[in-house]
Design a protein around this motif. Structure first.
Motif, PDB file in Angstrom:
ATOM      1  N   GLU A   1      42.471  44.450  40.680  1.00 55.84           N
ATOM      2  CA  GLU A   1      41.837  43.139  40.547  1.00 55.84           C
ATOM      3  C   GLU A   1      41.734  42.396  41.883  1.00 55.84           C
ATOM      4  O   GLU A   1      41.438  41.194  41.905  1.00 55.84           O
ATOM      5  CB  GLU A   1      42.621  42.263  39.555  1.00 55.84           C
ATOM      6  CG  GLU A   1      42.602  42.745  38.122  1.00 55.84           C
ATOM      7  CD  GLU A   1      43.585  43.876  37.850  1.00 55.84           C
ATOM      8  OE1 GLU A   1      44.324  44.250  38.804  1.00 55.84           O
ATOM      9  OE2 GLU A   1      43.615  44.392  36.715  1.00 55.84           O
ATOM     10  N   ARG A   2      41.988  43.090  43.012  1.00 54.93           N
ATOM     11  CA  ARG A   2      42.022  42.380  44.297  1.00 54.93           C
ATOM     12  C   ARG A   2      40.672  41.749  44.648  1.00 54.93           C
ATOM     13  O   ARG A   2      40.624  40.616  45.141  1.00 54.93           O
ATOM     14  CB  ARG A   2      42.473  43.335  45.406  1.00 54.93           C
ATOM     15  CG  ARG A   2      41.576  44.538  45.630  1.00 54.93           C
ATOM     16  CD  ARG A   2      42.230  45.572  46.564  1.00 54.93           C
ATOM     17  NE  ARG A   2      41.358  46.701  46.849  1.00 54.93           N
ATOM     18  CZ  ARG A   2      41.164  47.716  46.036  1.00 54.93           C
ATOM     19  NH1 ARG A   2      41.764  47.730  44.859  1.00 54.93           N
ATOM     20  NH2 ARG A   2      40.357  48.711  46.373  1.00 54.93           N
ATOM     21  N   LYS A   3      39.593  42.456  44.375  1.00 58.15           N
ATOM     22  CA  LYS A   3      38.272  41.906  44.680  1.00 58.15           C
ATOM     23  C   LYS A   3      37.964  40.701  43.792  1.00 58.15           C
ATOM     24  O   LYS A   3      37.412  39.695  44.271  1.00 58.15           O
ATOM     25  CB  LYS A   3      37.204  42.977  44.492  1.00 58.15           C
ATOM     26  CG  LYS A   3      37.276  44.104  45.513  1.00 58.15           C
ATOM     27  CD  LYS A   3      36.149  45.111  45.290  1.00 58.15           C
ATOM     28  CE  LYS A   3      36.222  46.249  46.311  1.00 58.15           C
ATOM     29  NZ  LYS A   3      35.152  47.254  46.088  1.00 58.15           N
ATOM     30  N   ALA A   4      38.310  40.806  42.529  1.00 54.95           N
ATOM     31  CA  ALA A   4      38.050  39.702  41.603  1.00 54.95           C
ATOM     32  C   ALA A   4      38.839  38.465  42.006  1.00 54.95           C
ATOM     33  O   ALA A   4      38.304  37.341  41.997  1.00 54.95           O
ATOM     34  CB  ALA A   4      38.427  40.125  40.176  1.00 54.95           C
ATOM     35  N   ILE A   5      40.097  38.640  42.397  1.00 52.32           N
ATOM     36  CA  ILE A   5      40.930  37.498  42.782  1.00 52.32           C
ATOM     37  C   ILE A   5      40.389  36.832  44.039  1.00 52.32           C
ATOM     38  O   ILE A   5      40.219  35.597  44.090  1.00 52.32           O
ATOM     39  CB  ILE A   5      42.393  37.960  42.992  1.00 52.32           C
ATOM     40  CG1 ILE A   5      43.013  38.393  41.651  1.00 52.32           C
ATOM     41  CG2 ILE A   5      43.223  36.858  43.630  1.00 52.32           C
ATOM     42  CD1 ILE A   5      44.365  39.063  41.787  1.00 52.32           C
TER      43      ILE A   5
END
Length: 1091
Positions: A142-146
């Motif tokens: 989820e790093r890109k979403a965060i």
């Protein structure tokens, strides 16, 4: 040459960045776990209203394109800020690491693990930490979403993107495949004879020597203090002392990750290839961080398969993978087996001779490090590898190895001052002298010499950095002896200053915190194997390690890890105590069975066989097989014969050793006391067992005889007392807590006790059957006995009410329980008296106007005479039972506290007649509690006092009327067939002999309450009763007078029972000749009926 200030900062930067790297790893790890847990995941990532927008952001990442969102921007900023800025910190950490690595390459720093240990170790640690951090970052899905969602909220709030977002977004994209990206980054650092390659190749002097088989260790007698007794007191020395306890796991991570980055060395340097292949053959996976692992063979193959000219390396990887899967498990299993015996020997010798901790400290930390490496290897591989042979990855003896590690740690903590004193003297008496000689022989200028000496005072690592750079006036590469001496001195200073830190470095097993399922499984296996249960305490002790894995950069996880350590420690100690409790219960059951064989009821068959033995021989009939006598189980014909009781005792002694191993332990500022867990469980089980041994069945109203229950309880207590031989617990406290609770109506958990069970049984079962005419009280036997009836009772009353059973009951219930029994009996009596008063109140209007007993006789038919006499008989029966209970209590207390009982008795016997009644009642209450008989029953007075409903004058009239009514009703007893007196039992089969006790006790209680003269009222009663009975002598109807003589005897019984009446008074009312003739008649009738 690079200036000295710049060079001196290399060591500091390495130290600071390594510490910061661990902190960043901790934060990234927690983010990954939070994102993987639906309960802890940021709500914005699972919000259905934001789902499409999040997908849009991820698809366009890192481009800044604004989706259409109506969500509160400030809330998104607030909730995702911690995650976003952690990623920013990772980016800044990456920049600092890259800068430092470039500086190190520019300075051409010399790295050799055997010469400048701390500098080389810090350098390799930083490289691996950097690799691990970037790999862990790439695993957060989820790093890109965060990052994208936060940047959107920032842009909508502030009108522009966050200033770190472009670089951060590009870093996330670049490190989609982190190893491949870092291989490209490290091309400048991985050129021929680079710092990284030099540092890795220097491990060829250490790693192969550490990665030996168990047989090689055994042949070298590794870690043995007694293999060479003559050198036992000599200090353990080595040219590479810090390398001796360097973690094998750490070295393997250096080698695998290091040579992935500078892979060119594998084709050019045979030493590098040898290290690489040895590391690949020993592991199938490596620990990235905590429970995050890295499958080395697949990852390395995927990286090298696309590089031209690396086909041979790919084949090497495949061969190493097969070797690791086939042989690594068995090799590590044998190592653990060797280490168990080696650590046991070491711990035993040091426990006997703790002074050896000084010269042999190196052996201790080597042993701890070796054992820790093997435990971590097993934990990691057992949880992550598809095994070919499961036996190699299941170690039921792992608890033993952990236990000896904890024992060595305990020795170091306990005798730390001994070790510190030894090494302070060693540093001043030996190291300082050798160092001075080395410095004197150095060909350097005085200025440099002063720098060296001041650096020794300040920090060894900085000196190591200064002497390791290229073109330094004093190069460690040319003065290896100085470097080795520096390593030795650093180790000695750690022994004097940093023992706790050394223990954490070499034996910290906090990784178990993140393998909870495997941890619990190991514990269960340990408890299931009796030979290993003595080591089960090692699992709670491991919980004390958990807090050492926390980091100041992630303070929020302290509570989570602390709570986990507390819950696991509590669970382990609780399970250990339960296991011990179950073993003790099984032993108690066996002992109760053996005790039961000694009960008198079991000897009847033996006596019968002995009596009939002679006659059976004469008739020539084959007798029954002889029954085994109690105690035969103790006769051993063979030492190899092991009974179930032997096995239970062995298992219990092993487990109790573990429970008794430490008095207490500290886990996250909480103190745990293992013995208290056992004490608590023993109290609970003892309570349940006592109640269970009563075998009370509410449906059938069956209950164990008090004597049998007492025998079982004593057998149980004997076993519990023997526990003090195994564990230092106060078993007397258990007895006091449990047995005192059993004397109350309910225990501390609100459950029924034996006091309530027996009280209910005697009242609702035994005494109720007495009221129904199925049981009679036999004064001659001092017991209640079953009467022959059509419906046989399911129990024998005599077996529950004779003097031995009542004494057993008194032993079990104690004075408090017997008092409760008395109060319950008195409550039943008061209810009977209340019914009698209801009948009497109806007579008041009539009888108060009648002047004589003749008139009373005329009024009798209006009211139920039988009901009055029956209720009075029931009261007498209950009082007779209470008399038996009080007598038994007195006998028991006279045995236990004879001096106190005699004092109470003396006090009671010498109350002056003029004493105030309140004072006298207090004395009577004390006497009654001790089982002593009193003229006035205080419990009965209290019970009847609660019934006052009218004016005192009215209550007094009713009391007087009750006595009159009973007196004039007595002649009707003569017509009852069951009223015949039996000399054998010294009573009547319909229990009317109990009327004597009822009349005396009720009169004493009632006239004490109403402040009347007991003696005067009883005289009136005797006169009235005598007059009424004399009248039946004039009757001619044989049916009416069939048991006249038996009823006459009631007068004698009343006088004998009363402390207020005398035979002289009876003679004045009733001729003694009639009594004498009555006795003669009933005895004659008894003889004739028997004939």
């Amino acid at each position: 040459m690079t200036s000295l200030p710049e060079v001196q900062k290399l060591a500091e930067k390495l130290t600071i960045l390594n510490d910061r790297g661990i902190g960043m790893l901790t934060r990234i790890y927690n983010i990954k776990k939070a994102c993987g847990d639906p309960k802890a995941k940021p709500s914005y990532l699972i919000d259905k209203n934001l789902e499409s927008a999040v997908k849009f952001i991820v698809r366009k990442f890192p481009a800044v394109e604004t989706p259409q969102l109506q969500k509160e921007k400030s809330e998104i900023l607030k909730n995702l800020a911690l995650y976003y800025f952690t990623f920013v910190d990772v980016m800044e950490f990456k920049d600092h690491v890259c800068e430092l690595l470039n500086t190190i390459d520019a300075c051409q720093v010399f790295f050799d693990i055997t010469v400048n240990f701390d500098l080389t170790k810090n350098y390799l640690d930083l490289v691996v930490t950097y690799i691990t951090l970037m790999m862990l970052l790439s695993r957060i899905e989820e790093r890109k979403a965060i990052i994208g969602l936060y940047n959107y909220a920032h842009e909508m709030t502030h009108g522009s993107s966050d200033r770190e977002y472009p670089r951060l977004g590009q870093m996330i994209v670049d490190y989609e495949n982190p190893l491949k990206k870092m291989m490209e980054e490290f091309v400048p650092h991985g050129k021929v004879k680079s710092s990284l390659q030099d540092a890795l190749v220097s491990l060829q002097m250490v790693y192969p020597r550490r990665n030996l088989s168990a047989d090689q260790w055994r042949n070298a007698q590794l870690l043995s203090l007694i293999s060479a007794p003559s050198t036992m007191l000599n200090p353990a020395q080595s040219d590479t002392m810090p390398c001796e306890y360097l973690s094998l796991d750490t070295m393997e991570k250096w080698i695998v990750f290091g040579f992935i980055l500078c892979h060119a060395a594998l084709n050019t340097d045979p030493a590098a290839l040898s290290l690489w292949k040895l590391a690949l053959q020993s592991n199938s996976c490596l620990c990235l961080f905590r429970d995050e692992v890295f499958h080395i063979h697949k990852a390395a193959e995927d990286l090298f398969v696309n590089i031209r000219g690396y086909n041979k390396r790919v084949n090497d990887i495949r061969e190493c993978k097969e070797s690791a899967l086939s042989h690594a498990g068995s090799m590590h299993r044998e190592r653990r087996k060797f280490l168990r015996s080696a650590l046991k020997e070491l711990a035993t010798v040091l426990a006997d001779q703790p002074g050896l901790l000084g010269p042999k400290a190196l052996f201790v930390f080597m042993a701890l490090s070796f054992a820790r490496d093997e435990i971590i290897w097993l934990l990691r591989h057992a949880d992550n590898i598809q095994k070919k042979s499961t036996d190699d990855f299941i170690d039921k003896h792992i608890a033993e190895l952990i236990f000896y590690m904890e024992e060595l740690r305990a020795h170091v903590r306990k005798y730390g001052p001994v070790m510190q004193r030894y090494y302070v003297q060693y540093l001043s008496g030996f190291d300082a002298v050798v160092l001075n000689e080395l410095v004197q022989n150095l060909s350097v200028c005085p200025e440099d010499e002063s720098i060296i000496m001041s650096s020794f005072v300040n920090t060894m690592t900085s000196l190591s950095a200064y002497t390791s750079v290229s073109k330094a006036s004093l190069g460690l590469a040319d003065h290896r002896e100085l470097g080795k001496m520096m390593n030795t001195i650093i180790f000695h200073t750690k022994m004097a200053d940093s023992l706790v830190e050394m223990l954490v470095e070499t034996s910290d097993l906090s990784i178990f915190c993140f393998y909870s399922r495997a941890f619990e499984k190991m514990f269960q296996q340990c408890l299931e194997l009796p030979s290993q249960s003595r080591y089960s305490i090692s699992f709670p002790l491991l919980c004390t390690h958990f807090m050492s894995c926390t980091h100041e950069l992630c303070p929020e996880e302290r509570h989570h890890i602390g709570d986990r350590s507390l819950s696991l420690c509590n669970m382990f100690l609780d399970e250990m105590a339960k296991q011990a409790r179950n073993l003790i219960t099984d032993i108690c059951t066996e002992q109760c069975t053996l005790s039961d064989q000694l009960l008198p009821k079991h000897c009847a068959k033996t006596i019968s066989q002995a009596v009939n033995k002679k006659s059976k021989k004469q008739t020539g009939k084959k007798g029954e097989p002889e029954r085994e006598k109690p105690g035969v189980e103790s006769m051993r014909k063979n030492r190899l014969l092991v009974t179930n009781l032997d096995k239970l005792h062995t298992a219990l002694s092993e487990l109790c050793f573990s429970i008794n191993y430490v008095p207490n332990m500290m886990v996250w500022e909480h103190t745990f006391t293992p013995r208290e867990y056992l004490t608590s469980h023993l109290e609970i089980r003892f309570t349940k067992s006592i109640v269970g041994m009563t075998m009370y069945n509410q449906a059938t109203q069956e209950i164990a005889k008090p004597s049998e229950l007492l025998t079982s309880v004593r057998a149980y207590m004997t076993v519990l007392q023997s526990i003090e031989n195994y564990v230092q617990i106060d078993i007397t406290r258990v007895f006091n807590n449990v047995l005192l609770q059993q004397t109350q109506h309910l225990d501390s958990h609100g459950e029924p006790t034996i006091t309530s069970l027996y009280t209910n049984w005697y009242l609702e079962t035994l005494l109720r059957q007495v009221s129904n005419g199925h049981i009679a009280y036999f004064p001659a036997m001092k017991a209640f006995v079953n009467l022959p009836t059509e419906n046989e009772l399911t129990f024998n009353a005599e077996e529950y009410s004779d003097i031995s059973e009542m004494r057993s009951l008194s032993e079990l219930l104690g004075p408090y329980g017997m008092k409760f029994l008395s109060e319950s009996l008195m409550w039943h009596i008061s209810s009977q008296v209340a019914e009698l008063k209801v009948s009497d109140k109806g007579l008041v209007a009539v009888l108060t106007t009648l002047p004589s007993s003749e008139s009373v006789s005329e009024a009798q038919p209006i009211f139920s005479i039988d009901s009055v006499l029956k209720r009075m008989t029931i009261i007498g029966v209950i009082l007779s039972f209470r008399s038996l209970a009080q007598e038994a209590l007195r006998d028991v207390l006279s045995c236990h506290i004879p001096f106190l009982v005699s004092s109470v008795e003396d006090f009671k016997d010498h109350i002056p007649r003029e004493t105030d009644m309140k004072v006298a009642m207090n004395v009577y209450e004390l006497s009654s509690a001790a089982g002593l008989p009193c003229e006035i029953d205080p419990a009965l007075v209290v019970a009847l006092s609660s019934q006052k409903s009218g004016s005192p004058e009215e209550e007094y009239k009713i009391a007087c009327l009750l006595m009159v009514f009973v007196a004039v009703s007595m002649p009707t007893l003569a017509s009852n067939v069951m009223s015949q007196y039996s000399p054998a039992i010294e009573g009547h089969c319909n229990n009317i002999h109990c009327l004597a006790k009822a009349i005396n006790q009720i009169a004493a209680a009632l006239f004490t309450i109403h402040k009347g003269s007991i003696e005067d009222r009883l005289k009136e009663f005797l006169a009235l009763a005598s007059s009424s009975l004399l009248k039946i002598g004039q009757e001619t109807d044989k049916t009416t007078t069939r048991n006249r003589e038996s009823v006459y005897l009631l007068l004698d019984m009343i006088v004998q029972e009363s402390p207020f009446l005398t035979m002289d008074l009876l003679e004045s009312c009733f001729p003694y000749v009639l009594l004498r003739n009555a006795y003669h008649a009933v005895y004659k009738q008894s003889v004739s009926s028997s004939a």
